[in-house]
Scaffold this motif. Structure first.
Motif, PDB file in Angstrom:
ATOM      1  N   VAL A 207       0.849  -1.007   0.203  1.00 39.31           N
ATOM      2  CA  VAL A 207      -0.128  -0.125   0.068  1.00 39.31           C
ATOM      3  C   VAL A 207       0.749   1.293  -0.224  1.00 39.31           C
ATOM      4  O   VAL A 207       0.541   2.213  -0.968  1.00 39.31           O
ATOM      5  CB  VAL A 207      -1.152  -0.171   0.862  1.00 39.31           C
ATOM      6  N   VAL A 208       1.889   1.232   1.174  1.00 39.40           N
ATOM      7  CA  VAL A 208       3.020   1.966   0.888  1.00 39.40           C
ATOM      8  C   VAL A 208       3.726   3.071  -0.802  1.00 39.40           C
ATOM      9  O   VAL A 208       3.583   3.539  -0.773  1.00 39.40           O
ATOM     10  CB  VAL A 208       3.872   2.364   1.310  1.00 39.40           C
ATOM     11  N   VAL A 209       3.784   1.512  -1.236  1.00 37.19           N
ATOM     12  CA  VAL A 209       4.415   2.153  -2.773  1.00 37.19           C
ATOM     13  C   VAL A 209       3.359   2.312  -3.885  1.00 37.19           C
ATOM     14  O   VAL A 209       3.677   3.069  -4.417  1.00 37.19           O
ATOM     15  CB  VAL A 209       5.052  -0.122  -2.989  1.00 37.19           C
TER      16      VAL A 209
ATOM     17  N   GLY B  35      -0.162  -3.090  -9.485  1.00 39.17           N
ATOM     18  CA  GLY B  35      -1.552  -2.566 -10.637  1.00 39.17           C
ATOM     19  C   GLY B  35      -1.968  -2.335  -9.478  1.00 39.17           C
ATOM     20  O   GLY B  35      -3.591  -0.776  -9.947  1.00 39.17           O
ATOM     21  N   LEU B  36      -1.960  -1.842  -8.006  1.00 37.72           N
ATOM     22  CA  LEU B  36      -2.665  -1.154  -6.766  1.00 37.72           C
ATOM     23  C   LEU B  36      -2.581   0.513  -7.262  1.00 37.72           C
ATOM     24  O   LEU B  36      -3.157   1.854  -7.689  1.00 37.72           O
ATOM     25  CB  LEU B  36      -2.812  -0.997  -5.681  1.00 37.72           C
ATOM     26  N   SER B  37      -1.661   0.839  -7.287  1.00 41.67           N
ATOM     27  CA  SER B  37      -0.579   1.986  -7.959  1.00 41.67           C
ATOM     28  C   SER B  37      -1.094   2.217  -9.088  1.00 41.67           C
ATOM     29  O   SER B  37      -1.589   3.751  -9.249  1.00 41.67           O
ATOM     30  CB  SER B  37       0.537   2.668  -7.773  1.00 41.67           C
ATOM     31  N   ALA B  38      -1.694   1.761  -9.826  1.00 43.37           N
ATOM     32  CA  ALA B  38      -1.830   1.862 -11.225  1.00 43.37           C
ATOM     33  C   ALA B  38      -3.407   2.752 -11.164  1.00 43.37           C
ATOM     34  O   ALA B  38      -3.758   3.508 -11.753  1.00 43.37           O
ATOM     35  CB  ALA B  38      -2.283   1.061 -12.407  1.00 43.37           C
ATOM     36  N   SER B  39      -4.001   2.077  -9.986  1.00 44.46           N
ATOM     37  CA  SER B  39      -5.025   2.216  -9.841  1.00 44.46           C
ATOM     38  C   SER B  39      -5.473   3.707  -9.160  1.00 44.46           C
ATOM     39  O   SER B  39      -7.068   4.526  -9.325  1.00 44.46           O
ATOM     40  CB  SER B  39      -6.487   1.127  -9.258  1.00 44.46           C
ATOM     41  N   ILE B  40      -4.739   3.426  -8.493  1.00 45.02           N
ATOM     42  CA  ILE B  40      -4.617   5.049  -7.222  1.00 45.02           C
ATOM     43  C   ILE B  40      -4.513   5.965  -8.714  1.00 45.02           C
ATOM     44  O   ILE B  40      -4.503   7.618  -8.781  1.00 45.02           O
ATOM     45  CB  ILE B  40      -3.833   4.880  -6.605  1.00 45.02           C
TER      46      ILE B  40
ATOM     47  N   ASP C 216      -0.049  13.187 -19.644  1.00 53.52           N
ATOM     48  CA  ASP C 216      -0.582  13.036 -19.004  1.00 53.52           C
ATOM     49  C   ASP C 216      -1.709  11.610 -20.177  1.00 53.52           C
ATOM     50  O   ASP C 216      -1.434  10.171 -19.238  1.00 53.52           O
ATOM     51  CB  ASP C 216      -2.048  14.239 -19.831  1.00 53.52           C
ATOM     52  N   SER C 217      -1.315  11.286 -20.759  1.00 52.82           N
ATOM     53  CA  SER C 217      -1.435  10.355 -22.104  1.00 52.82           C
ATOM     54  C   SER C 217      -0.108   9.361 -21.836  1.00 52.82           C
ATOM     55  O   SER C 217      -0.785   7.445 -21.540  1.00 52.82           O
ATOM     56  CB  SER C 217      -1.094  10.503 -23.373  1.00 52.82           C
ATOM     57  N   LEU C 218       0.792   9.461 -21.298  1.00 53.60           N
ATOM     58  CA  LEU C 218       1.898   8.672 -20.943  1.00 53.60           C
ATOM     59  C   LEU C 218       1.249   8.015 -19.186  1.00 53.60           C
ATOM     60  O   LEU C 218       1.176   6.740 -19.421  1.00 53.60           O
ATOM     61  CB  LEU C 218       3.477   9.248 -20.624  1.00 53.60           C
ATOM     62  N   LEU C 219       0.949   8.572 -18.601  1.00 46.02           N
ATOM     63  CA  LEU C 219       0.166   7.803 -17.476  1.00 46.02           C
ATOM     64  C   LEU C 219      -0.811   7.681 -17.707  1.00 46.02           C
ATOM     65  O   LEU C 219      -0.972   6.388 -16.556  1.00 46.02           O
ATOM     66  CB  LEU C 219       0.460   9.298 -16.573  1.00 46.02           C
TER      67      LEU C 219
ATOM     68  N   ILE D 250       3.618   5.640  -5.630  1.00 43.89           N
ATOM     69  CA  ILE D 250       3.689   5.853  -7.169  1.00 43.89           C
ATOM     70  C   ILE D 250       1.796   6.202  -6.834  1.00 43.89           C
ATOM     71  O   ILE D 250       2.730   7.566  -8.313  1.00 43.89           O
ATOM     72  CB  ILE D 250       3.439   4.267  -7.785  1.00 43.89           C
ATOM     73  N   GLY D 251       1.278   5.802  -6.936  1.00 46.53           N
ATOM     74  CA  GLY D 251      -0.065   6.821  -7.612  1.00 46.53           C
ATOM     75  C   GLY D 251      -0.433   7.984  -7.386  1.00 46.53           C
ATOM     76  O   GLY D 251      -0.460   8.538  -7.868  1.00 46.53           O
TER      77      GLY D 251
END
Length: 325
Positions: free
Chosen positions: A115-117, A200-205, A138-141, A121-122
């Protein structure tokens, strides 16, 4: 002030009551595992191919309490749970609660590190994407978040092992080091599984943070603050992020349950001796009391996490208290 306190207490009491009912229902389902699984658990434990004697079968049934009526077994098991007794392992007689107490902290540590990681990141990437709306950044992220959500943890874990352990030789590929023996090495061995689980969670965040920040940036009060000459950094830090926090807390809370499930693959891949590793070993040896205890613990953690998220809602937005009373 008193009305607000009473409303908060009412919401909290109702949430705790719902959580307790859920725990009872899950405990009932977990108890039923031994009866819905195909085959005779006693014969599986003794080994049907060895043709155990009737005395050995009767002794094992008495050891597991299967010689009693189902209602008596259920009442005895639930009473034991109220006292923190999950039974004993059928392989060595070791208390299941002690097994869980030994392995649970490592799973919680891995989940917390993930979660911290993920948040480290996210959240920054989501803010940058929102502030650079419509640009190449924005497109890259946004593309990064799509890849992160769709990439399975076992593929990501293998890629990280190939890169950081085998190619660059920066981190160990697997294994566990006790914190008391060597703290730096402990965290070195934690980093890769935490990154694998948290990516994967960082991408959702990232996606949720971007959406929430964009929504708040379009509000009238933000335009007013800008018109008054307040610095953009202060607007983002003190006003935008606070109002955008609830959706971010939501996605983190909901994904924590998925993280607990994802630890099964990650712990096995990186040889991290947590709760999921204990569950896999118990299933492979048909150690039903351990299986029941671990499943109930994971389910209880999921319910507790959801309850904690609800309480964070109340702290972040007092309006929720007034709506839900």
């Amino acid at each position: 002030m008193m009305d607000m306190l009473l409303s908060s207490l009412a919401v909290l009491t109702r949430k705790i009551g719902v959580a307790l009912v859920q725990l009872v229902l899950i405990a009932t389902l977990v108890f039923s595992i031994m009866y819905v699984m195909p085959g005779d658990p006693v014969m599986m434990l003794l080994g049907a191919e060895s043709d155990p004697s009737p005395e050995a079968v009767a002794a094992m049934r008495a050891k597991l309490g299967l010689d009693q009526p189902v209602a008596v077994q259920y009442a005895s098991w639930m009473t034991g749970l109220l006292h923190g007794d999950f039974g004993r392992s059928v392989t060595d007689g070791y208390p299941v609660a002690d097994y869980i107490a030994e392995n649970l902290p490592l799973t919680l540590e891995l989940a917390a590190a993930a979660v911290v990681v993920a948040m480290a990141i996210g959240i920054p990437l989501g803010i940058v994407a929102a502030l650079r709306r419509g640009t190449v950044v924005d497109s890259l992220l946004t593309s990064f978040s799509t890849i992160g959500i769709s990439l399975p943890v076992y593929i990501l874990g293998a890629m990280l092992i190939l890169l950081f352990a085998l190619k660059l030789d920066w981190l160990p590929s697997s294994g566990y080091m006790n914190f008391s023996r060597n703290p730096p090495e402990h965290f070195r061995r934690l980093l890769l599984p935490a990154l694998t689980l948290g990516f994967g969670l960082s991408a959702s965040i990232t996606r949720m943070t971007r959406s929430s920040v964009l929504d708040i940036l379009d509000r009238d009060f933000v335009r007013t603050l800008r018109a008054k000459g307040m610095r953009e950094r202060r607007i983002i830090g003190r006003h935008v992020l606070r109002n955008a926090a609830i959706p971010i807390v939501t996605i983190v809370g909901l994904q924590l349950g998925n993280l607990m499930g994802g630890t099964v693959l990650v712990e096995a891949m990186f040889n991290w001796p947590g709760l999921s590793t204990l569950l896999v070993e118990a299933v492979s040896t048909r150690n039903y009391p351990v299986v029941q205890g671990v499943i109930l613990t994971i389910a209880g953690l999921y319910i507790f996490i959801n309850l904690a998220v609800e309480l964070v809602y109340l702290l972040l937005d007092p309006r929720i208290r007034r709506r839900r009373v």
